[in-house]
Design an enzyme around this catalytic site. Sequence first.
Site, PDB file in Angstrom:
ATOM      1  N   HIS A  93       8.170  47.040   2.969  1.00 21.60           N
ATOM      2  CA  HIS A  93       9.605  47.292   2.854  1.00 21.60           C
ATOM      3  C   HIS A  93       9.899  48.141   1.616  1.00 21.60           C
ATOM      4  O   HIS A  93       9.728  47.686   0.485  1.00 21.60           O
ATOM      5  CB  HIS A  93      10.322  45.933   2.755  1.00 21.60           C
ATOM      6  N   HIS A 104      17.038  54.314  -0.287  1.00 18.44           N
ATOM      7  CA  HIS A 104      17.835  53.314   0.419  1.00 18.44           C
ATOM      8  C   HIS A 104      19.307  53.658   0.386  1.00 18.44           C
ATOM      9  O   HIS A 104      20.029  53.480   1.359  1.00 18.44           O
ATOM     10  CB  HIS A 104      17.615  51.933  -0.199  1.00 18.44           C
TER      11      HIS A 104
HETATM   12  O1  G3P Z   1      14.986  48.036   7.595  1.00 16.45           O
HETATM   13  C1  G3P Z   1      14.935  46.645   7.574  1.00 16.45           C
HETATM   14  C2  G3P Z   1      15.650  46.289   6.391  1.00 16.45           C
HETATM   15  O2  G3P Z   1      15.065  47.063   5.396  1.00 16.45           O
HETATM   16  C3  G3P Z   1      17.086  46.603   6.473  1.00 16.45           C
HETATM   17  O3  G3P Z   1      17.607  46.405   5.278  1.00 16.45           O
HETATM   18  O4  G3P Z   1      18.935  47.313   3.545  1.00 16.45           O
HETATM   19  O5  G3P Z   1      16.553  46.974   3.119  1.00 16.45           O
HETATM   20  O6  G3P Z   1      17.287  48.804   4.588  1.00 16.45           O
HETATM   21  P1  G3P Z   1      17.571  47.445   4.074  1.00 16.45           P
HETATM   22 CA    CA Z   2      15.321  49.633   5.551  1.00 10.99          CA
END
Ligand code: G3P
Ligand code: CA
Length: 282
Positions: free
Chosen positions: A6, A48
């Site tokens: 992530h 992000h």
């Molecule tokens: O993409 C899955 C998750 O990462 C969504 O949340 O805000 O971390 O992009 P975010």
């Molecule tokens: Ca994400």
Amino acid sequence: MIVIAHRGASAYRPEHTLAAYELAIEMGADFIEPDLVATRDGELVARHENDVTQTTDVASRPEFADRRATRTIDGREHDGWFTEDFTLAELRTLRATERIPDVRPANGAFDGRFTVPTLQEVIDLARRADVGIYPETKHPAYFRSLGLALEEPLAAALRRNHLDRPDAPVFLQSFDPDSLRRLAALVGAPRVQLTAPSLPALELEDVAGYAQAIGPEKRQVSATFAGEAHRAGLLVHAWVFRPEDADTEAELRRFMELGVDGVFADHPDTAVAVREAWARGR
Ligand code: G3P
Ligand code: CA
């Protein structure tokens, strides 16, 4: 179960840097996750937020002081510096910084060392390392309204890199069903509908019409969730697991027991270790 790094191994390096992705690969992640936003000249980069105030050194760069702006993005007002106000060449002069130094102070040691990567750099890295990519379109309606739509350049990059087929090592993700439907019309690579408790609920059968997987926020994964999704023909990739969570190893084991097909983890080393222990029967 696949392990999706992530924002890279974001627990250990500033998120969305090549260093974060490289460490994730060393740790055994199956996929690296770039969130995607656009520059003023329409290039896709891994961030992000399109507001790069917290994740770069832009606020300390006098040559860009006049780019500070207030923007309303998906209904929320933001004050800062935004990717859509920078050409790629300008953005590449910035250096990444840790987004949450109070939570991850050790990552601050890497501030100033890395650039903001392009999608192509992430693809090149993934190809060299033989891992998959898991790109997310961020604020797709906002960028489209600026004339900087994300889906077409993403699809073009996938085609250029021969990653547009249904069996490509790719998952394309978004919270926005329209973005996924656009991608479905452009390329064959698999798609993932992200969901969150704060967003309107979606019918699994509808999602299965344009996506191959659903990506629930982990609190949405009940005892019956994976079974219902699987019956609708959808894989389940749950987000997001972090080392700061209480008893994160036990939590990851519980999600394996719940039958999820993938986890987004800031600490892919732990997710891989839990998966290996599971395979050994422990
Ligand atoms: O993409 C899955 C998750 O990462 C969504 O949340 O805000 O971390 O992009 P975010
Ligand atoms: Ca994400």
